[in-house]
Scaffold this active site. Structure first.
Site, PDB file in Angstrom:
ATOM      1  N   TYR A  68       0.861  -1.187   0.000  1.00 50.87           N
ATOM      2  CA  TYR A  68       0.000   0.000   0.000  1.00 50.87           C
ATOM      3  C   TYR A  68       0.896   1.235   0.000  1.00 50.87           C
ATOM      4  O   TYR A  68       1.511   1.580   1.007  1.00 50.87           O
ATOM      5  CB  TYR A  68      -0.941   0.024   1.211  1.00 50.87           C
ATOM      6  CG  TYR A  68      -1.911  -1.134   1.309  1.00 50.87           C
ATOM      7  CD1 TYR A  68      -2.195  -1.951   0.203  1.00 50.87           C
ATOM      8  CD2 TYR A  68      -2.572  -1.418   2.492  1.00 50.87           C
ATOM      9  CE1 TYR A  68      -3.088  -3.006   0.306  1.00 50.87           C
ATOM     10  CE2 TYR A  68      -3.474  -2.469   2.597  1.00 50.87           C
ATOM     11  CZ  TYR A  68      -3.717  -3.265   1.491  1.00 50.87           C
ATOM     12  OH  TYR A  68      -4.605  -4.316   1.594  1.00 50.87           O
ATOM     13  N   LEU A 215     -19.268  -3.098   1.875  1.00 50.52           N
ATOM     14  CA  LEU A 215     -20.498  -2.394   1.527  1.00 50.52           C
ATOM     15  C   LEU A 215     -21.366  -3.166   0.539  1.00 50.52           C
ATOM     16  O   LEU A 215     -22.588  -3.096   0.589  1.00 50.52           O
ATOM     17  CB  LEU A 215     -20.136  -1.011   0.963  1.00 50.52           C
ATOM     18  CG  LEU A 215     -21.212   0.059   0.979  1.00 50.52           C
ATOM     19  CD1 LEU A 215     -21.856   0.184   2.342  1.00 50.52           C
ATOM     20  CD2 LEU A 215     -20.617   1.403   0.568  1.00 50.52           C
TER      21      LEU A 215
END
Ligand SMILES: NC(=O)c1ccc[n+]([C@@H]2O[C@H](COP(=O)([O-])OP(=O)(O)OC[C@H]3O[C@@H](n4cnc5c(N)ncnc54)[C@H](OP(=O)(O)O)[C@@H]3O)[C@@H](O)[C@H]2O)c1
Length: 292
Positions: A68, A215
């Protein structure tokens, strides 16, 4: 929005290999880096503020990876939080290379993993990594060779606990013959249930399951989330997280955000309880999606 008495502790705890317990609402730090998970954030102070607020709210499990940024995410965590609170568990990962923004290439060779762990230790300013996750099996490398390397690094004292990401049940079984696996991190949500059987396997075997992308995408999923959210004065993300927490006691969601406001909302999900009917309505979304 649920904001009162905010604490990740309201989600209860999950054990990692019987050695460490963490609250079941963690923080995924991936989105703190620049666009394409590449380079530094536009707002470095803002990224630090999110990490510090997460810890203030009781979050004691932070997920990151050497890829990342690359490297930037681990550096940000150390910059914001070192010296770390005693109960904070940082779970990092290795097994990818990053040639550019949004580009990911496998490398889970023993040589790469050894080098990656040395880099993560240095950037995170640690002598031992709490949880080290193989980011993904490398199709060009023996899976056993990757896991054996992590087992050796554990024996050398560089890793406390070994974990996997983006794996099948067969991978978990093969890895467990080499070293105890404490958690599995796969894409999963109420609307995205490909890994249901892995969640069940983890529950039966006392392995924590860390879902990413909580989500769920799509119009149908959005409609159901909105409807249930309105009944609780909760946001769609809070409802999606509450479903995950109710799905299994070994579930450890790690919603990520670069905003303190969203972080507070997400931690608020720790105290949201859905009714059985609401839980079932969300569980049925995958069938609704399939029939439309
Ligand atoms: N193992 C793997 O292969 C893998 C893959 C992907 C991710 N991960 C890990 O899993 C974590 C979670 O990943 P993810 O893909 O689920 O999410 P994510 O990448 O962390 O991003 C979540 C997205 O949702 C938005 N968001 C968060 N909270 C919100 C809220 N309350 N309201 C509205 N929008 C909100 C964020 O935008 P804002 O910044 O604007 O809030 C962000 O764009 C990552 O941070 C990373 O640590 C692992």
């Amino acid at each position: 929005m649920i904001k009162k008495g905010l604490s990740a502790s309201a989600a209860g705890e999950v054990s990692l290999g019987g050695e460490i317990s963490v609250y079941r609402l963690g923080f995924g730090a991936m989105r703190l880096t620049g666009e394409g998970i590449w380079g530094p954030p536009k707002d470095r102070k803002g990224a630090s503020a999110v990490l510090r607020r997460a810890v203030e709210l009781g979050v004691n499990f932070i997920d990151t990876a050497d890829s990342y940024g690359p490297h930037v995410d681990e550096e940000l965590i150390a910059e914001a939080l070192f010296p770390y609170p005693a109960n904070l568990v940082i779970a990092t990962k290795g097994g990818w290379n990053r040639p550019g923004p949004n580009q990911w290439t496998h490398d889970a060779t023993p040589a790469h993993l050894r080098k990656a762990i040395e880099g993560s230790l240095k950037r995170l300013r640690l002598e031992r990594i709490d949880v080290y996750q193989l980011h993904a099996p490398d199709p060009a490398v023996s899976f056993e060779a990757s896991v054996e390397t992590l087992a050796q690094l554990r024996d050398e004292g560089k890793i406390q606990l070994v974990a996997l990401s983006n794996v099948t049940q067969e991978h978990i079984e093969r890895a467990n013959r080499i070293v105890p696996i404490v958690s599995v991190q796969n894409r999963y949500s109420f609307a995205d249930r490909e890994w249901d059987y892995v969640v069940d396997y983890c529950e039966q075997n006392g392995i924590a399951f860390i879902p990413w992308f909580p989500l769920g995408a799509g119009k149908v999923a959005g409609e159901v989330l909105n409807r249930i959210g309105q009944a609780h004065h909760a946001s769609p993300m809070q409802v999606a997280l509450a479903w995950l927490l109710q799905r299994s006691p070994i579930m450890l969601p790690i919603p990520g955000t670069s905003s303190v406001e969203h972080l507070e909302q997400n931690v608020g999900a720790a105290s949201l309880r859905l009714t059985e009917v609401e839980y079932e309505q969300l569980s049925e979304v995958r069938e609704l999606v399939a029939t439309r």
